[in-house]
Write a protein that holds these residues in place. Sequence first.
Motif, PDB file in Angstrom:
ATOM      1  N   SER A  92      -4.438  -4.901   5.163  1.00  0.00           N
ATOM      2  CA  SER A  92      -4.124  -6.016   6.061  1.00  0.00           C
ATOM      3  C   SER A  92      -4.539  -5.715   7.504  1.00  0.00           C
ATOM      4  CB  SER A  92      -2.630  -6.349   6.012  1.00  0.00           C
ATOM      5  OG  SER A  92      -1.858  -5.280   6.540  1.00  0.00           O
ATOM      6  N   ARG A 131      -8.159  -6.981   6.832  1.00  0.00           N
ATOM      7  CA  ARG A 131      -8.224  -8.299   6.209  1.00  0.00           C
ATOM      8  C   ARG A 131      -6.815  -8.852   6.111  1.00  0.00           C
ATOM      9  NH1 ARG A 131     -11.931  -6.149   1.739  1.00  0.00           N
ATOM     10  NH2 ARG A 131     -13.920  -6.104   2.826  1.00  0.00           N
ATOM     11  N   GLY A 132      -6.622 -10.059   6.499  1.00  0.00           N
ATOM     12  CA  GLY A 132      -5.283 -10.652   6.430  1.00  0.00           C
ATOM     13  C   GLY A 132      -5.045 -11.579   7.604  1.00  0.00           C
ATOM     14  N   ASP A 133      -3.786 -12.006   7.752  1.00  0.00           N
ATOM     15  CA  ASP A 133      -3.447 -12.960   8.812  1.00  0.00           C
ATOM     16  C   ASP A 133      -3.512 -12.327  10.198  1.00  0.00           C
ATOM     17  OD1 ASP A 133      -3.032 -14.845   6.853  1.00  0.00           O
ATOM     18  OD2 ASP A 133      -0.877 -14.399   6.668  1.00  0.00           O
ATOM     19  N   ASN A 134      -3.219 -11.021  10.254  1.00  0.00           N
ATOM     20  CA  ASN A 134      -3.243 -10.350  11.556  1.00  0.00           C
ATOM     21  C   ASN A 134      -3.965  -9.001  11.408  1.00  0.00           C
ATOM     22  OD1 ASN A 134      -2.732  -9.605  14.203  1.00  0.00           O
ATOM     23  ND2 ASN A 134      -0.689  -8.804  13.731  1.00  0.00           N
TER      24      ASN A 134
END
Length: 975
Positions: free
Chosen positions: A377, A380-383
């Motif tokens: 994350s 890669r990911g929302d944040n």
Amino acid sequence: MTTKIETKQFQYEIQNYQENCVNNIISIFEKLRQKVDFVDVLTEHYKKHNYNFPVQNSKNIDIMMETGTGKTFTYIKTIFELNKNFGYKKFIILIPTVPIREGTKTNLEDTKNYFKSYYANEKEKEIESFVYEGGNISAVTQFINATHLSVLIMTPSSFNQKDNILNRPLEKDINTPELFENNQEPPKSYLECLKRLNPIVIMDEPHRFEGNAFKKYFEGFENYFLRFGATFPKKKDSLVLSNVAYVLDSISSFRQNLVKKIVVYTQDIIENTDTLIGIEKIGSKNIAHVSTLTNGIIVRRQLSVGGIFNGKSIKKILKDKLVLTDDTIVKVDYALSDESLRAMIKETIKIHFEKEKLLFEKGIKALTLFFMENNISLFRGDNPKIKTIFEEEYKKQYTEIIGKLDQSSDYYKYLQKDYDSDNNLQVHKGYFSGDKGNSDAKIKAGVDEILKDKKKLLSFESPTRFIFSIWALQEGWDNPNVFTICKLSNQGSEISKLQQIGRGLRICVNQELQRYTLKNLNYDQEEFWKINNLDVVVSSKEQGFVEAIQNEILSNSFLIAETFTEQELIKTLKEKSGFDDDTIIMLVDDVLKDKKMIVRKAIVNGQRVYEKSPNFYSILKEQNLPDNQVKAIESLFATDTNTYVQKGEKKKEKKKVFIKSKHLQEFKKLWTTINKNAFYVLEKLTAEQENQLIQNIKTQIEQLNIEEILLQTIKAELNVNKIGEQGAITEKLADSVSYKSKVDYLELVRTLSNKTKTPIAFVVKIFNALSDDFKNKMLCNNPEQAQREISEIINRNLIAMLKANVKYDGINGTGLPNVFKTEDGKTYLDTGSVGKFQKDIKDITSGFSLKNKWIFEEVIEYDSDFELEIVEQDPDIESIEIFGKLPRLKIKTPLGDYNPDFCYAIKGNEGTKVFLVVEAKGYKSSTAIPVNEKAKIDFAKKYFEALDKHNKDKNIKISFKERINRTQLASLIKE
């Protein structure tokens, strides 16, 4: 630059070390074909190549090749040669991981045209390769049925469990004739089919195949198997390097310019003066490893209980934390703050840009690799914190650089590809476990480029230059143009440092896929290092990263002897060179010893034990010796490290220290005269004396210049030509920022009291005397340095005060217990009474002029080489009656017991007896002696002055002298 990527091929050239490896393997198989016993074959092979490894009557043949030197290329060529010379057609390549599998597939494909051309006159010009993955049993059946030269690539996990497809009963019969020789029963499983083909197995990185499950299911492969590895750990119960065909170890590959040069940048934001890096159990105690940023340099220290951490004493050291005196708990924290991550990413991008333009102009594409925490994350990911920080820092530096470039230059045009048509940055991609099945087309394309399409990644046509991964790219994945590695996590610290940076060690290639070897650069060493250098950025929490790399290079090197005797040296040189005796003695005496290429380390059992000088190779280059002599001297250390160490440490029973009967009475008289149960007395200080002492300390403290703490980047360069020598690592300060600290005055006073062993009230008086200006401006610059230097000033002044106010009493009292013992009418001292080491007098072949006056019969006991030289080399002087080492005298001083070294009984004038006691120090001058050690000697002088005064009416004079460095004995006696 517009040439299509697909038309390019890697340019291969004949490398002597790879040829030697292949030839060694073929020569072993040739002997085996002649039905020579395997152990005899290896024994003869070792003799020819000066190897010293175990020989086992087993089927493995081992090849050690350092990471980055073309191990896969070498075993592919070995496959061709084994086919050409002996007709072998079936090979299995065992690989431990998916990246290694992909790397092996790519290497077989990339080398296909080269070997097709190289073996143009042979029947088998190509290798048909099959990959067993995901249960595709057709790859196995096709391999079994193939009639041409073929390899099967697979992992041990394909067959090391009962339920594996390869171990299940066959669903249909296989009719390959080779499987039914000698009227055998039909095979029961695919694994049994593979074993019946009698293939030669090649293990890639065999240290990854340890374990009983693998051994159980591998049993039944009856042919010889080749173990190609960069790592053969020297640990108990681990893979042993044996039956060795060839070794290209770490130090050899670095010194032969076969891999890149290494530069390490230690970079981080330090929030406290002391940072707890880790805790290690040494013996029965836990030791804290602490990093301290002091005077612009990161200093690493080892602290035990009682040590000072950020101004506070350590009360306990537990497995993963410290407990301080105020019960504060400090835990080992390997996590990096956001500020630290940003600082390291920023530094890495800066390093990348600094070298990229230079490399671009030479047709070389620079790649940078980031290893990060095991948390996808973050990228890669929302944040995606790390991805976001990278993009922010990259854009800042990109904007600055692009603004300074000539817009007509090729490099300017190249950088225009950094953004796609939607203005998205496209220089960075990631590969993480689980990516293989990712349905996102963009992610899949990036993964394929990283793992499979090496040529595209190396081309200027692709904008990808920064790769992010979480340790997935270890052995097996390689790209020769990784020039910078940033380790954004301490995760993986259990993995060797060489493996961590191994992805960037390979020598780079240009756009024509030709390697920039030393040969291709016309043997210009400076140009080679200018191009082929690997920069590594790590956190300061990575304890001793560059030192660890050097230690691993040395510990992974099987061709270095550590210690040896002169006899072993002569024997080895004779075996390796074949020179006549005169030449060998000349090389040992006139070159190795006289030129200080070897230096004496110790004397064990009467024999000098030598070690290689740190400057061995630089001295050798200066000698201008014939090539055959240079080669012979270099080959001296091609021996397993443990051999000489074991011989050097072999212990012999020590003897009792018998005293010559003719010297016994004189020695007893000397001993009882000086060995008194005396004690020291301190005169009480007057108020005036104490005030003067405090003022002296205050004045010296206020003269201190305490520099500010600096946050920094340190550049450490590992000189591969000096690995294992002094000066191999050079450090430079690359960048720094300063800040002030808060000071806990009460804690500082307590710490000073504790360190100087003085009452806290006395330290408070000193502290109150200090000016406010010093406290406010200097102390907050660096409390740790202030505490250390103030402690030294207090101790220095206390010692001076003690010297002026101490006196010895009890001189006329009883002596200490008797040290003399008897056996069969002979008097002796216990073994070790006068020294830690022992040498037989009969082993001294020359010198020892004072032999007749030496007190002891058979041996010399001594505590250092310097003492031994004094015993053996001092001249005889007529006035000396006896000469010897003193038993432990244990003179009491305010700083602890003190023991002088030598004693002499000397004929004085007019019948006076002189007892001379000598303290021998190997320092260049008296001022070089450490303060506390020098203070003990000064207290001892007062003891002997009191003794001399006590004996003045007995016609006995007692004298105590310091003997510094090589002061002449005659001058001491004359005094």
